[in-house]
Design an enzyme around this catalytic site. Structure first.
Site, PDB file in Angstrom:
ATOM      1  N   GLU A   3       0.816  -1.213   0.000  1.00  0.00           N
ATOM      2  CA  GLU A   3       0.000   0.000   0.000  1.00  0.00           C
ATOM      3  C   GLU A   3       0.847   1.259   0.000  1.00  0.00           C
ATOM      4  O   GLU A   3       0.346   2.356   0.297  1.00  0.00           O
ATOM      5  CB  GLU A   3      -0.948  -0.009   1.202  1.00  0.00           C
ATOM      6  CG  GLU A   3      -1.918  -1.174   1.165  1.00  0.00           C
ATOM      7  CD  GLU A   3      -2.952  -1.150   2.273  1.00  0.00           C
ATOM      8  OE1 GLU A   3      -2.942  -0.217   3.085  1.00  0.00           O
ATOM      9  OE2 GLU A   3      -3.766  -2.079   2.319  1.00  0.00           O
ATOM     10  N   LYS A  18     -15.761  -2.366   4.006  1.00  0.00           N
ATOM     11  CA  LYS A  18     -15.131  -2.603   2.707  1.00  0.00           C
ATOM     12  C   LYS A  18     -16.183  -3.182   1.765  1.00  0.00           C
ATOM     13  O   LYS A  18     -16.734  -4.250   2.043  1.00  0.00           O
ATOM     14  CB  LYS A  18     -14.004  -3.627   2.857  1.00  0.00           C
ATOM     15  CG  LYS A  18     -12.799  -3.187   3.688  1.00  0.00           C
ATOM     16  CD  LYS A  18     -11.964  -4.417   4.051  1.00  0.00           C
ATOM     17  CE  LYS A  18     -10.533  -4.084   4.431  1.00  0.00           C
ATOM     18  NZ  LYS A  18      -9.827  -5.276   4.968  1.00  0.00           N
TER      19      LYS A  18
HETATM   20  C1  2PG Z   1      -6.909  -4.446   5.862  1.00  0.00           C
HETATM   21  C2  2PG Z   1      -6.656  -4.147   4.412  1.00  0.00           C
HETATM   22  C3  2PG Z   1      -6.096  -2.772   4.211  1.00  0.00           C
HETATM   23  P1  2PG Z   1      -6.409  -6.187   2.812  1.00  0.00           P
HETATM   24  O1  2PG Z   1      -6.546  -5.525   6.375  1.00  0.00           O
HETATM   25  O2  2PG Z   1      -7.528  -3.645   6.551  1.00  0.00           O
HETATM   26  O3  2PG Z   1      -4.915  -2.551   4.914  1.00  0.00           O
HETATM   27  O4  2PG Z   1      -5.808  -5.106   3.841  1.00  0.00           O
HETATM   28  O5  2PG Z   1      -7.078  -5.436   1.742  1.00  0.00           O
HETATM   29  O6  2PG Z   1      -5.213  -6.979   2.343  1.00  0.00           O
HETATM   30  O7  2PG Z   1      -7.366  -7.025   3.606  1.00  0.00           O
HETATM   31 MG    MG Z   2      -7.504  -4.965   8.396  1.00  0.00          MG
END
Ligand code: 2PG
Ligand code: MG
Length: 430
Positions: free
Chosen positions: A202, A332
């Protein structure tokens, strides 16, 4: 009625150089487009993206998911009213026998769902955030950004165990100023590093440390070196992503070659919070260690924000059932699979008195949908990764545009979602 007139899938690329799904929707002359993000440290109950398997791109190609957009999703959505997001998402969900959306592919589903949302805003001639918020012309909350300085865990070849070491600048007067401060901290944290040290997924600095706590200490020192007071201007935050190193009921800190119990993990993270002005911790315990999450929240939740990511996976039912295991929900869209399910998880967080952090994934693109979801839905926090790399700056820069366009109506969230640390420390313990 503005009907959906066409919807097509396209294979495009994400920030890790992996194929991903883009969907383009038309409603007469109006267009909406969105690209699916992808996680690396995923919760086991997330909606499931469709990948082709086989040898190409490590099995991660998305030709089947793109084909599903054209063969399954398009026939189900064309003709529906583009304004009726619930009906659109219900039609997408009805295509899949499983709630995980594994057959259609959560990557196909989320890109289609978001693209329709964009097309609906286009038919109204409004920015998406405005279209989500409705006609209210009061103040608009601009969220507090949570910005990565060091990346670890699954985003950095497990070089250190902690996944995200971040800062938040609640003492800033605006979102724009919070970015300014963070950029100075990023620079201070990178001072003296050689170019070859590189960056994590990231865009946070590659974590060259001998122990996990060294990374936190270096971050705290960088805040001071950049001229800010920890606990007053800026606070630290961590995403431990502990599910990634929870094995057989214990936490394996590979970097330090030791494994510790739930109680020891709670004690360790609690001490870090106290010693380094850490105001927010995500997934301090693993997703299957719900009692551990509850115990940590009971012990620390009145002074530190405890975010559930793998624990809740943006799932309204899980948020409601496990509401006592954290104090905030990471939101998300691709964990949920559709806009409607995402919104339901946010509503469940609010109904249960939990905070909400709208978040990007580690695999991203130039898509800025989440900026508009965060502002349109009034979320007080926003997590996107570091202050570098185009897929991250696309989001920060879009938020700057939104903040600027609002003028005096913009109300920066600042401290509102956080507890102020009781004590102010500078640069961690001596
Ligand atoms: C998280 C995300 C962003 P990933 O764990 O919060 O840092 O990572 O998209 O790999 O789940
Ligand atoms: Mg996380």
């Amino acid at each position: 009625m503005n009907a959906i007139t066409s919807l097509t899938g396209r294979r495009v690329w994400d920030s890790r150089g992996r194929p991903t799904v883009e969907v383009e929707v038309h409603s007469g002359p109006h267009t909406g487009r969105a690209i699916a993000p992808a996680g690396a440290s995923t919760g086991s109950a997330e909606a499931v993206e469709r990948r082709d398997g086989g040898s190409a791109f490590g099995g991660r190609d998305v030709r089947q998911a793109v084909a599903n957009v054209d063969r399954l999703i398009a026939p189900a959505l064309v003709g529906l009213c583009v304004d009726d997001q619930q009906a659109i998402d219900a039609a997408i969900e009805a295509l899949d026998p499983s709630p995980s959306l594994a057959t259609v592919g959560a990557n196909a589903a989320v890109a289609a769902s978001l693209a329709c949302l964009h097309a609906a805003a286009a038919t109204r001639g409004e920015p998406l955030w405005q279209s989500l918020r409705g006609s209210d012309d009061g103040d608009v909350v601009i969220p507090l950004p949570e910005i990565q300085i060091f990346g670890g865990g699954a985003h950095a070849g497990r070089r250190i165990d902690i996944q995200d070491l971040m800062v938040m600048a609640p003492g800033a007067a605006s979102f724009a100023e919070a970015l300014d401060w963070t950029a100075e901290i990023y620079r201070a944290a990178g001072a003296g590093r050689t170019g070859s040290a590189g960056v994590a997924d990231e865009g946070g600095w590659w974590p060259d440390f001998a122990a996990n706590e060294d990374a936190i200490e270096t971050l705290a020192a960088a805040v001071g070196a950049a001229g800010f007071v920890l606990g007053r201007d800026v606070v630290l935050s961590l995403d431990i992503a502990a599910s990634e190193f929870w094995h057989d009921g214990r936490y394996r800190l590979a970097l330090e070659d030791r494994d510790i119990s739930t109680d020891e993990m709670i004690e360790l993270v609690s001490r870090w919070c106290r010693d380094y002005s850490i105001a927010s911790v995500e997934d301090p315990l693993g997703e299957h260690d719900v009692d551990g999450m509850r115990a940590f929240t009971a012990a620390m939740g009145d002074r530190v924000q405890v975010i559930g990511d793998d624990l809740y996976v943006t799932n309204a039912a899980r948020v409601a059932d496990l509401a006592d295991a954290a104090t905030a929900v990471l939101v998300k869209v691709n964990q949920a699979g559709t806009v409607t399910r995402t919104r339901a998880a946010l509503d469940a967080a609010r109904a249960n008195g939990l905070g909400a952090v709208v978040s990007a994934r580690s695999g991203e693109s130039e898509d800025v949908s989440i900026v508009h979801l965060a502002v349109g839905w009034g979320a007080a926090q926003f997590k996107v990764g570091s202050i570098t790399r185009g897929e991250r700056t696309a989001k920060w820069n879009e938020m700057l545009r939104v903040e600027e366009s609002l003028g005096r109506r913009a109300r920066f969230a600042g401290w509102q979602p956080l507890h102020r640390p009781a004590t102010t420390s500078v640069g961690g313990p001596s």
